[in-house]
Design a protein around this motif. Structure first.
Motif, PDB file in Angstrom:
ATOM      1  N   GLU A 257      -8.386  64.903  24.600  1.00 15.39           N
ATOM      2  CA  GLU A 257      -7.809  65.304  25.228  1.00 15.39           C
ATOM      3  C   GLU A 257      -9.132  65.834  26.350  1.00 15.39           C
ATOM      4  O   GLU A 257      -8.557  66.009  27.680  1.00 15.39           O
ATOM      5  CB  GLU A 257      -8.072  66.634  25.032  1.00 15.39           C
ATOM      6  N   ILE A 258     -10.527  65.382  26.623  1.00 16.84           N
ATOM      7  CA  ILE A 258     -10.926  65.485  27.613  1.00 16.84           C
ATOM      8  C   ILE A 258     -10.648  64.504  28.654  1.00 16.84           C
ATOM      9  O   ILE A 258     -10.729  65.052  30.378  1.00 16.84           O
ATOM     10  CB  ILE A 258     -12.281  65.521  27.115  1.00 16.84           C
ATOM     11  N   VAL A 259     -10.661  63.342  27.812  1.00 18.03           N
ATOM     12  CA  VAL A 259     -10.322  62.180  29.144  1.00 18.03           C
ATOM     13  C   VAL A 259      -8.854  62.330  30.484  1.00 18.03           C
ATOM     14  O   VAL A 259      -8.898  62.311  31.776  1.00 18.03           O
ATOM     15  CB  VAL A 259      -9.995  60.660  28.405  1.00 18.03           C
ATOM     16  N   ALA A 260      -7.851  62.873  29.593  1.00 18.14           N
ATOM     17  CA  ALA A 260      -6.911  63.302  30.358  1.00 18.14           C
ATOM     18  C   ALA A 260      -6.825  64.459  30.926  1.00 18.14           C
ATOM     19  O   ALA A 260      -5.236  64.369  31.830  1.00 18.14           O
ATOM     20  CB  ALA A 260      -5.529  62.989  28.840  1.00 18.14           C
ATOM     21  N   ALA A 261      -7.607  65.129  30.992  1.00 17.42           N
ATOM     22  CA  ALA A 261      -7.328  66.365  31.772  1.00 17.42           C
ATOM     23  C   ALA A 261      -8.536  66.166  33.141  1.00 17.42           C
ATOM     24  O   ALA A 261      -8.315  66.682  33.755  1.00 17.42           O
ATOM     25  CB  ALA A 261      -8.601  67.161  30.604  1.00 17.42           C
ATOM     26  N   GLY A 262      -8.979  64.809  33.048  1.00 19.86           N
ATOM     27  CA  GLY A 262     -10.162  64.488  34.159  1.00 19.86           C
ATOM     28  C   GLY A 262     -11.180  64.996  35.128  1.00 19.86           C
ATOM     29  O   GLY A 262     -10.919  65.153  36.059  1.00 19.86           O
ATOM     30  N   GLU A 263     -11.783  65.521  34.246  1.00 19.02           N
ATOM     31  CA  GLU A 263     -12.362  66.957  34.540  1.00 19.02           C
ATOM     32  C   GLU A 263     -13.913  66.407  34.800  1.00 19.02           C
ATOM     33  O   GLU A 263     -14.738  66.795  35.723  1.00 19.02           O
ATOM     34  CB  GLU A 263     -12.191  68.248  34.251  1.00 19.02           C
ATOM     35  N   THR A 264     -14.505  65.481  33.581  1.00 15.60           N
ATOM     36  CA  THR A 264     -15.714  65.398  33.833  1.00 15.60           C
ATOM     37  C   THR A 264     -15.725  63.456  33.678  1.00 15.60           C
ATOM     38  O   THR A 264     -17.284  62.933  33.381  1.00 15.60           O
ATOM     39  CB  THR A 264     -15.769  65.715  32.265  1.00 15.60           C
ATOM     40  N   PHE A 265     -14.927  62.748  33.339  1.00 10.81           N
ATOM     41  CA  PHE A 265     -15.526  61.136  32.864  1.00 10.81           C
ATOM     42  C   PHE A 265     -14.509  60.795  34.302  1.00 10.81           C
ATOM     43  O   PHE A 265     -13.650  60.880  34.943  1.00 10.81           O
ATOM     44  CB  PHE A 265     -14.613  61.165  31.553  1.00 10.81           C
ATOM     45  N   THR A 266     -15.057  59.691  34.576  1.00  9.97           N
ATOM     46  CA  THR A 266     -14.402  58.370  35.409  1.00  9.97           C
ATOM     47  C   THR A 266     -13.484  57.558  34.752  1.00  9.97           C
ATOM     48  O   THR A 266     -12.895  56.747  35.121  1.00  9.97           O
ATOM     49  CB  THR A 266     -15.512  57.581  36.178  1.00  9.97           C
ATOM     50  N   PHE A 267     -12.941  57.270  32.852  1.00  7.99           N
ATOM     51  CA  PHE A 267     -12.127  56.754  32.830  1.00  7.99           C
ATOM     52  C   PHE A 267     -10.665  57.095  33.644  1.00  7.99           C
ATOM     53  O   PHE A 267     -10.568  58.223  34.093  1.00  7.99           O
ATOM     54  CB  PHE A 267     -12.075  57.409  31.354  1.00  7.99           C
ATOM     55  N   PRO A 268     -10.088  56.149  33.831  1.00  8.76           N
ATOM     56  CA  PRO A 268      -8.749  56.323  33.605  1.00  8.76           C
ATOM     57  C   PRO A 268      -7.957  57.432  32.932  1.00  8.76           C
ATOM     58  O   PRO A 268      -8.222  57.491  31.567  1.00  8.76           O
ATOM     59  CB  PRO A 268      -8.174  54.786  33.350  1.00  8.76           C
ATOM     60  N   LEU A 269      -7.408  57.910  33.533  1.00  8.62           N
ATOM     61  CA  LEU A 269      -6.295  59.371  32.524  1.00  8.62           C
ATOM     62  C   LEU A 269      -5.621  58.771  31.448  1.00  8.62           C
ATOM     63  O   LEU A 269      -5.195  59.654  30.657  1.00  8.62           O
ATOM     64  CB  LEU A 269      -5.497  60.133  33.981  1.00  8.62           C
ATOM     65  N   ASP A 270      -5.140  57.394  32.007  1.00 11.19           N
ATOM     66  CA  ASP A 270      -4.336  57.359  31.287  1.00 11.19           C
ATOM     67  C   ASP A 270      -4.684  55.928  29.667  1.00 11.19           C
ATOM     68  O   ASP A 270      -3.481  54.905  29.409  1.00 11.19           O
ATOM     69  CB  ASP A 270      -2.864  56.852  31.356  1.00 11.19           C
ATOM     70  N   LEU A 271      -6.028  56.312  29.479  1.00 14.88           N
ATOM     71  CA  LEU A 271      -6.569  55.141  28.836  1.00 14.88           C
ATOM     72  C   LEU A 271      -6.108  55.409  27.643  1.00 14.88           C
ATOM     73  O   LEU A 271      -6.404  56.354  26.630  1.00 14.88           O
ATOM     74  CB  LEU A 271      -8.143  55.587  28.785  1.00 14.88           C
ATOM     75  N   GLY A 272      -5.721  54.045  27.095  1.00 14.74           N
ATOM     76  CA  GLY A 272      -4.686  54.179  25.558  1.00 14.74           C
ATOM     77  C   GLY A 272      -5.996  54.491  24.467  1.00 14.74           C
ATOM     78  O   GLY A 272      -7.493  53.946  24.568  1.00 14.74           O
ATOM     79  N   GLU A 273      -5.502  54.524  23.324  1.00 10.97           N
ATOM     80  CA  GLU A 273      -6.712  54.640  22.152  1.00 10.97           C
ATOM     81  C   GLU A 273      -7.087  53.614  21.890  1.00 10.97           C
ATOM     82  O   GLU A 273      -8.739  53.203  21.360  1.00 10.97           O
ATOM     83  CB  GLU A 273      -5.715  54.971  20.848  1.00 10.97           C
ATOM     84  N   ALA A 274      -6.817  52.200  21.613  1.00 11.60           N
ATOM     85  CA  ALA A 274      -7.281  50.911  21.141  1.00 11.60           C
ATOM     86  C   ALA A 274      -8.380  50.329  22.825  1.00 11.60           C
ATOM     87  O   ALA A 274      -9.774  50.318  22.195  1.00 11.60           O
ATOM     88  CB  ALA A 274      -6.691  49.916  21.386  1.00 11.60           C
ATOM     89  N   ASP A 275      -8.288  50.940  23.611  1.00 12.44           N
ATOM     90  CA  ASP A 275      -9.029  50.745  25.187  1.00 12.44           C
ATOM     91  C   ASP A 275     -10.364  51.323  24.847  1.00 12.44           C
ATOM     92  O   ASP A 275     -11.711  51.585  25.154  1.00 12.44           O
ATOM     93  CB  ASP A 275      -8.385  50.684  26.666  1.00 12.44           C
ATOM     94  N   GLY A 276     -10.183  52.692  24.177  1.00 12.79           N
ATOM     95  CA  GLY A 276     -10.949  54.135  24.618  1.00 12.79           C
ATOM     96  C   GLY A 276     -12.203  53.414  23.260  1.00 12.79           C
ATOM     97  O   GLY A 276     -13.305  54.242  22.980  1.00 12.79           O
ATOM     98  N   GLN A 277     -11.379  53.141  22.100  1.00 16.12           N
ATOM     99  CA  GLN A 277     -12.111  53.159  20.581  1.00 16.12           C
ATOM    100  C   GLN A 277     -13.467  51.846  21.307  1.00 16.12           C
ATOM    101  O   GLN A 277     -14.531  52.030  20.813  1.00 16.12           O
ATOM    102  CB  GLN A 277     -11.540  52.582  19.684  1.00 16.12           C
TER     103      GLN A 277
END
Length: 162
Positions: A20-40
């Protein structure tokens, strides 16, 4: 609230608010479509880095942090950390507890300072928290972050000696 080492078994509780936080795109420089496995893989770091969770008395995961060295080689004495608090539990001191925990971890691990490389300037709650814990803004990369609602905003570099 208890802060303890995060494990792969915690990931199913972390992933919903992490996503939720990553996809919102307001606070992290992670890709918005970051998948679960890569996120982990990105979040549940291996030693000597550390990932932790803050849990309520009933075992509910309230938030998480990852801590690591900021640089390699001759800069490896500077730590860094990232924090995510489940939005359903914001405003309850979880972020402050995680940040204080990471500062203690860094100090006990022999780091001389902690530096955050990319604090979005519009994330006023985080900036205020970090300042209240002794961090200073060393500089701001103008328009370093493309905020989904506010357009191009600055990225602060924040530092605190340990």
């Amino acid at each position: 609230m208890l802060i303890r080492e995060a494990t792969a078994e915690d990931w199913p509780a972390i992933w919903p608010f992490f996503h939720e936080i990553v996809a919102a795109g307001e606070t992290f420089t992670f890709p918005l479509d970051l998948g679960e496995a890569d996120g982990q893989d990105w979040w549940l770091v291996k030693p000597p880095s550390r990932a932790v969770v803050a849990v309520a008395d009933d075992g509910t995961v309230l938030g998480t942090a990852k801590m690591n060295r900021n640089h390699m080689g001759n800069g490896s004495h500077i730590a860094s950390a990232s924090y995510m608090v489940d939005p359903r539990h914001s405003g309850k001191g979880v972020g402050r507890a995680l940040c204080q925990y990471s500062l203690d971890w860094a100090r006990e691990s022999g780091y001389r300072a902690m530096q955050f490389n990319a604090v979005v300037e519009t994330n006023v709650a985080a900036v205020g928290l970090y300042r209240s814990l002794g961090f200073e803004i060393l500089g701001t990369l103008p328009e370093g972050f493309d905020h989904p609602a506010k357009g191009f905003v600055g990225l602060h570099i924040m530092h605190r000696a340990l």
